[in-house]
Write an enzyme that holds these catalytic residues in place. Structure first.
Site, mmCIF file in Angstrom:
data_model
loop_
_atom_site.group_PDB
_atom_site.id
_atom_site.type_symbol
_atom_site.label_atom_id
_atom_site.label_comp_id
_atom_site.label_asym_id
_atom_site.label_seq_id
_atom_site.Cartn_x
_atom_site.Cartn_y
_atom_site.Cartn_z
ATOM 1 N N GLY A 108 0.818 -1.215 0.000
ATOM 2 C CA GLY A 108 0.000 0.000 0.000
ATOM 3 C C GLY A 108 0.844 1.254 0.000
ATOM 4 N N ALA A 109 1.845 1.302 -0.901
ATOM 5 C CA ALA A 109 2.849 2.368 -0.842
ATOM 6 C C ALA A 109 2.566 3.533 -1.783
ATOM 7 C CB ALA A 109 4.233 1.801 -1.132
ATOM 8 N N SER A 110 1.415 3.565 -2.425
ATOM 9 C CA SER A 110 1.158 4.660 -3.366
ATOM 10 C C SER A 110 0.522 5.874 -2.698
ATOM 11 C CB SER A 110 0.263 4.174 -4.512
ATOM 12 O OG SER A 110 -0.985 3.737 -4.017
ATOM 13 N N ASN A 123 1.163 -2.346 5.312
ATOM 14 C CA ASN A 123 0.473 -1.068 5.444
ATOM 15 C C ASN A 123 -0.844 -1.027 4.675
ATOM 16 O OD1 ASN A 123 0.342 1.991 5.863
ATOM 17 N ND2 ASN A 123 0.459 1.843 3.620
ATOM 18 N N SER A 146 -4.324 -0.011 14.131
ATOM 19 C CA SER A 146 -5.023 1.248 14.394
ATOM 20 C C SER A 146 -5.333 1.311 15.871
ATOM 21 C CB SER A 146 -6.323 1.277 13.585
ATOM 22 O OG SER A 146 -7.175 2.323 14.030
ATOM 23 N N TYR A 161 -14.387 -2.714 10.747
ATOM 24 C CA TYR A 161 -13.008 -2.239 10.571
ATOM 25 C C TYR A 161 -12.201 -2.502 11.836
ATOM 26 C CZ TYR A 161 -9.051 0.935 10.145
ATOM 27 O OH TYR A 161 -7.781 1.448 10.120
ATOM 28 N N ALA A 218 -12.736 -4.727 14.045
ATOM 29 C CA ALA A 218 -12.541 -6.172 14.171
ATOM 30 C C ALA A 218 -11.336 -6.627 13.358
ATOM 31 C CB ALA A 218 -13.794 -6.916 13.719
ATOM 32 N N THR A 219 -11.153 -6.055 12.162
ATOM 33 C CA THR A 219 -9.981 -6.433 11.357
ATOM 34 C C THR A 219 -8.695 -6.015 12.056
ATOM 35 O OG1 THR A 219 -9.840 -4.387 9.994
ATOM 36 C CG2 THR A 219 -11.317 -6.147 9.212
ATOM 37 N N LYS A 220 -8.712 -4.863 12.689
ATOM 38 C CA LYS A 220 -7.494 -4.374 13.338
ATOM 39 C C LYS A 220 -7.243 -5.072 14.680
ATOM 40 C CE LYS A 220 -6.374 -1.644 9.994
ATOM 41 N NZ LYS A 220 -5.216 -1.992 9.140
#
Length: 276
Positions: free
Chosen positions: A9-11, A82, A134, A148, A150-152
């Site tokens: 996710g580097a853009s 990331n 996060s 969201y 929950a994913t983190k």
């Protein structure tokens, strides 16, 4: 000694800032994005820079990217997971497909990278894996952010276990828990909302409006300082398993910890009464 960093996710956001700072330090950077052109438009060509188009949800594609990185630079020293996106909707109104897609990218995408990176790190007997979570992975009481968060929470959970599993190989693992940083996270491309909103959830709509209209571009965190803190952690003698970033993250984490201890003590008699 020069390190090789693999950043997903580097853009944009933290990923882009990390790549720029590392290249300025002369480090080797393999940077991934769903769109390779975006990377090449944002980052100048350099012998130390490898731009990779990558679908994180495809294990074979992840393997290809890791293999290409090692072939290009000869090592794989630091992985920064990331890539991810925000999902803002009440638990009830988010469909199974919307929910699963958030987990596919935020959780299973990172796990794909970790599985493919670890053989090289074990071979080197060195490495560091940083998973960008996060503050929402430490506390979930934000209306509309249940999935969201929950994913983190999941990212922090597997990072804690990973840190124990890989320490015998001289590999470190860190979960990064940023608060609100002034990246493009709250813009439409990075923050997804439900296809079918339910009017009954007023608190979720208020949270959505607040994040998109008031908090967006007013976040207190400086991504330049945040990226530097992440990089510095890799060079620390004893890096943390949990790296909180931002004064807001510190405040929220402290409040959550205190509230948990208060609740634990209030219910202690019930808690301890269940032993044989």
């Amino acid at each position: 000694m020069k390190k090789t960093w693999f950043i997903t996710g580097a853009s944009k956001g933290f990923g882009l800032e990390l790549a720029r700072q590392l290249l300025a330090k002369g480090e080797n950077v393999a940077a991934t994005s769903r769109n390779k052109n975006e990377l090449e438009n944002q980052i100048a060509a350099s012998p130390n820079f490898l731009a990779l188009q990558l679908d994180l949800t495809d294990e074979n594609d992840v393997q290809r990217a890791i293999t290409q990185t090692i072939a290009e630079f000869g090592s794989l020293d630091v992985v920064i997971n990331n890539a991810g996106f925000g999902l803002l909707g009440a638990v009830e109104e988010l469909s199974d497909a919307e929910t699963r897609q958030n987990f596919e990218v935020n959780v299973f995408g990172s796990l794909n990278v970790i599985r493919k990176a670890l053989p090289q790190m074990r071979k080197q007997n060195a490495g560091h894996i940083l998973n960008i979570a996060s503050i929402g992975g430490y506390l979930g009481d934000f209306p509309g952010f249940g999935i969201y968060c929950a994913t983190k929470f999941a990212v922090i959970g597997f990072t804690e276990a990973l840190a124990m599993e890989v320490k015998d190989f001289n590999i470190k693992a860190t979960a990064v828990l940023p608060g609100y940083f002034r990246t493009n996270f709250l813009t439409s491309g990075s923050l997804v909302t439900p296809k079918n909103e339910l009017d009954a959830y007023e608190s979720t709509r208020e949270s959505q409006k607040f994040h998109q209209e008031q908090m967006n571009l007013n976040q207190p965190g400086d991504p330049v300082k945040g990226a530097k803190a992440i990089i510095d952690t890799v060079y620390a003698e004893n890096p943390p398993v949990h790296l909180f970033l931002g004064s807001d993250a510190y405040k929220l984490a402290t409040e959550k910890s205190n509230a948990m201890m208060d609740e634990l003590e209030r219910w202690k008699s019930v808690t301890v009464s269940t032993d044989f």
